[in-house]
Design an enzyme around this catalytic site. Structure first.
Site, PDB file in Angstrom:
ATOM      1  NE  ARG A  49      -2.313   0.733   3.662  1.00 27.75           N
ATOM      2  CZ  ARG A  49      -1.505   1.259   4.579  1.00 27.75           C
ATOM      3  NH1 ARG A  49      -0.962   2.454   4.382  1.00 27.75           N
ATOM      4  NH2 ARG A  49      -1.211   0.595   5.675  1.00 27.75           N
ATOM      5  CE1 TYR A 102     -18.457  10.073 -14.965  1.00 28.63           C
ATOM      6  CE2 TYR A 102     -16.887  10.403 -13.174  1.00 28.63           C
ATOM      7  CZ  TYR A 102     -17.769   9.585 -13.877  1.00 28.63           C
ATOM      8  OH  TYR A 102     -17.942   8.286 -13.477  1.00 28.63           O
ATOM      9  CG  ASP A 174     -10.999  14.926 -15.578  1.00 30.75           C
ATOM     10  OD1 ASP A 174     -10.284  14.286 -16.380  1.00 30.75           O
ATOM     11  OD2 ASP A 174     -11.951  14.405 -14.971  1.00 30.75           O
ATOM     12  CE  LYS A 199     -13.883   6.657 -18.161  1.00 28.00           C
ATOM     13  NZ  LYS A 199     -13.584   6.674 -16.718  1.00 28.00           N
TER      14      LYS A 199
END
Length: 379
Positions: A49, A102, A174, A199
């Site tokens: 992590r 979005y 973004d 994406k």
């Protein structure tokens, strides 16, 4: 940054493996690492992590492509956004949100972080006077998407950065729709770049992820602390998949852009289509700005049907090669109805999208096949 983009995409942070000479770096599927005595870490790794060599390589590659100082990879784009906002904001702070954002970002801010005390104002970022009017003494972030999702509006990044900085706020961009191949907001004045690596960076519809890139090392350290402390990190395998895909980002984006331009031109002449939203069209209101700050116009095309919402739904249902599905940026072409799918959470809000709108993620198939599918879907 003397090397070209495609060279960096293939080589940045990715020297052949020192132990074996493998040209593709190993996938480190481990949760923990042997220590050479208490506190004696090898390469700084103790727990995956907190750090993993595969993810570290992705960080280096993303920073190189966006021309930033530091980058971090997350389990999803929204995990990246949440970590960023809770790092730079406190309860009672304010965010100016682009009026065409979005739906997931809007949901995160309006329904999750608002309960934490974060306030927000949707604003037309194309109007600098409106942006100045929306700023408050507590404004910490101006949140921008360009091109925006799903209306493909274009925002002047340099101008917006100037207005945000005048008020002491950060500009967050973004960059998911453009990818760093077409646009690098940090070089235009943005403070942080956000990606859904699901994406175009992932590009094959087989990985979910997110990323933050900043040019400010001090902010990068704060983000890295919370990256570990909050824990929504990209897994080693997901990091490896994105690294694999970055190598072909440039050639894929060239094909996405070329196909999208042909699709937009086809739709522009179709009698069933009322409006085509694509920044590559000369009459798009953001065309000149896009031409100045992007090297191509992207693979996303939206359009509105002359027959209204029912016609839009029928086109989505009739499409065959264009798969009816959410998400975008993969090699395959997708079609969706934003009002009832990706942006349903914005219904009834200032960010609600028109019911007659259809969004296309134009893939890299043979473009004549895509045009034939749209012809039959439009009837």
């Amino acid at each position: 940054m003397t090397q070209g983009f495609n060279t960096r995409a293939i080589h940045a942070g990715q020297e052949p493996d020192a132990a074996t000479g493998a040209v593709i770096l190993p996938l480190h599927l481990t949760t923990t690492y042997k220590q050479d005595g208490v506190g004696g870490l090898r390469g700084g790794y103790e727990y995956s992590r907190s750090g993993n060599p595969t993810r570290t390589t992705l960080h280096e590659a993303l920073a190189a492509l966006e021309e930033g100082a530091t980058a971090l990879a997350f389990a999803s784009g929204l995990a990246a956004e949440d970590t960023l906002l809770r790092t730079v904001c406190r309860p009672g702070d304010h965010v100016v949100l682009g009026g065409d954002a979005y739906g997931g970002t809007f949901r995160l801010i309006s329904r999750v972080l608002s309960e934490w005390g974060l306030e927000y104002t949707p604003t037309d970022l194309d109007d600098p006077d409106a942006l100045r009017a929306a700023m408050r003494p507590t404004t910490r972030v101006v949140w921008c998407e360009t091109p925006s999702n799903p209306l493909l509006n274009i925002t002047d990044i340099a101008r917006t950065a100037s207005v945000a900085h005048e008020a002491g706020a950060l500009l967050v961009v973004d960059n998911t729709f453009a990818s760093p191949y077409l646009q690098r907001p940090l070089t235009l004045g943005a403070d942080v770049v956000v990606h859904s690596t699901t994406k175009y960076l992932g590009g094959h519809s087989d990985v979910v992820g997110g990323a933050l890139v900043t040019s400010d090392p001090a902010l990068g350290e704060r983000l890295a602390y919370n990256h570990n402390a909050m824990g929504a990190v990209a897994s080693p395998f997901d990091s490896w998949l994105v690294l694999r895909s970055l190598k072909t980002l440039g050639v894929r984006m060239d094909r996405h852009c070329a196909n999208a331009a042909r699709v937009a031109e086809f739709l522009l002449d179709h009698p069933a289509v009322a409006t085509v939203l694509y920044p590559g069209l000369p009459d798009h209101p953001g065309h000149d700005v896009a031409a100045r700050q992007m090297s191509g116009f992207g693979g996303m095309v939206s359009f509105r049907l002359a027959g209204g919402e029912d016609a839009a739904l029928k086109v989505c249902e009739r499409a065959q090669l264009f798969t009816l599905a959410e998400s975008l940026g993969g090699v395959e072409s997708l079609i969706e109805h934003p009002g009832r799918m990706t942006h349903a959470s914005a219904a009834g809000s200032p960010l609600e999208v028109p019911g007659d709108l259809v969004r296309l993620s134009v893939g890299i198939e043979d473009v004549d096949d895509l045009l034939a599918d749209l012809e039959q879907a439009l009837g």
